[in-house]
Design a protein around this motif. Sequence first.
Motif, PDB file in Angstrom:
ATOM      1  N   CYS A  45       0.835  -1.203   0.000  1.00 50.42           N
ATOM      2  CA  CYS A  45       0.000   0.000   0.000  1.00 50.42           C
ATOM      3  C   CYS A  45       0.872   1.257   0.000  1.00 50.42           C
ATOM      4  O   CYS A  45       1.841   1.344   0.760  1.00 50.42           O
ATOM      5  N   HIS A  47       0.292   4.057   1.238  1.00 46.29           N
ATOM      6  CA  HIS A  47       0.158   4.866   2.445  1.00 46.29           C
ATOM      7  C   HIS A  47       1.354   4.606   3.367  1.00 46.29           C
ATOM      8  O   HIS A  47       2.241   5.447   3.478  1.00 46.29           O
ATOM      9  N   ARG A  48       1.404   3.432   3.971  1.00 42.21           N
ATOM     10  CA  ARG A  48       2.540   3.090   4.849  1.00 42.21           C
ATOM     11  C   ARG A  48       3.024   1.668   4.610  1.00 42.21           C
ATOM     12  O   ARG A  48       3.462   0.991   5.528  1.00 42.21           O
ATOM     13  N   CYS A  64      -6.884  -2.335   2.245  1.00 45.03           N
ATOM     14  CA  CYS A  64      -5.658  -2.463   3.022  1.00 45.03           C
ATOM     15  C   CYS A  64      -6.010  -2.776   4.482  1.00 45.03           C
ATOM     16  O   CYS A  64      -6.866  -2.110   5.075  1.00 45.03           O
ATOM     17  N   HIS A  67      -5.111   0.617   7.370  1.00 42.67           N
ATOM     18  CA  HIS A  67      -5.916   1.823   7.583  1.00 42.67           C
ATOM     19  C   HIS A  67      -7.051   1.931   6.570  1.00 42.67           C
ATOM     20  O   HIS A  67      -7.602   3.002   6.348  1.00 42.67           O
TER      21      HIS A  67
HETATM   22  S1  FES Z   1      -0.852   1.300   5.087  1.00 45.14           S
HETATM   23 FE1  FES Z   1      -2.539   0.904   3.785  1.00 45.14          FE
HETATM   24  S2  FES Z   1      -4.046   2.297   4.421  1.00 45.14           S
HETATM   25 FE2  FES Z   1      -2.323   2.723   5.690  1.00 45.14          FE
END
Ligand code: FES
Length: 103
Positions: A45, A47-48, A64, A67
Amino acid sequence: MARWVRVCGVAEAPQSGHAMEVDVAGVGICLANVNGELSALDNWCPHRRGPLGQGWVEGEAVVCPWHSWTFDVRTGVAEFPAHERVAVFPVLVVGDDVLAELK
Ligand code: FES
């Protein structure tokens, strides 16, 4: 250069409505099954770097597990935020094998 690689056997692929993660020659892949059709996405992902293959399928998207960012399994585009996406790899079933075309 693109190359076709074996992701898993057909019998090991996720059932409809599910996803799994697979390491293919050092490339993390999220293999998702939506209504019997397999899709392969970048497992990480944006995001992180949550592992999408450990997430779940909702409609035509994979969610995911960290989050809950949600990515269309065909386009890799996130529902939110809209400018985010993951790579999607073409998938073929050849005999008993599931293949993906990695770049
Ligand atoms: S790591 Fe996937 S939504 Fe935050």
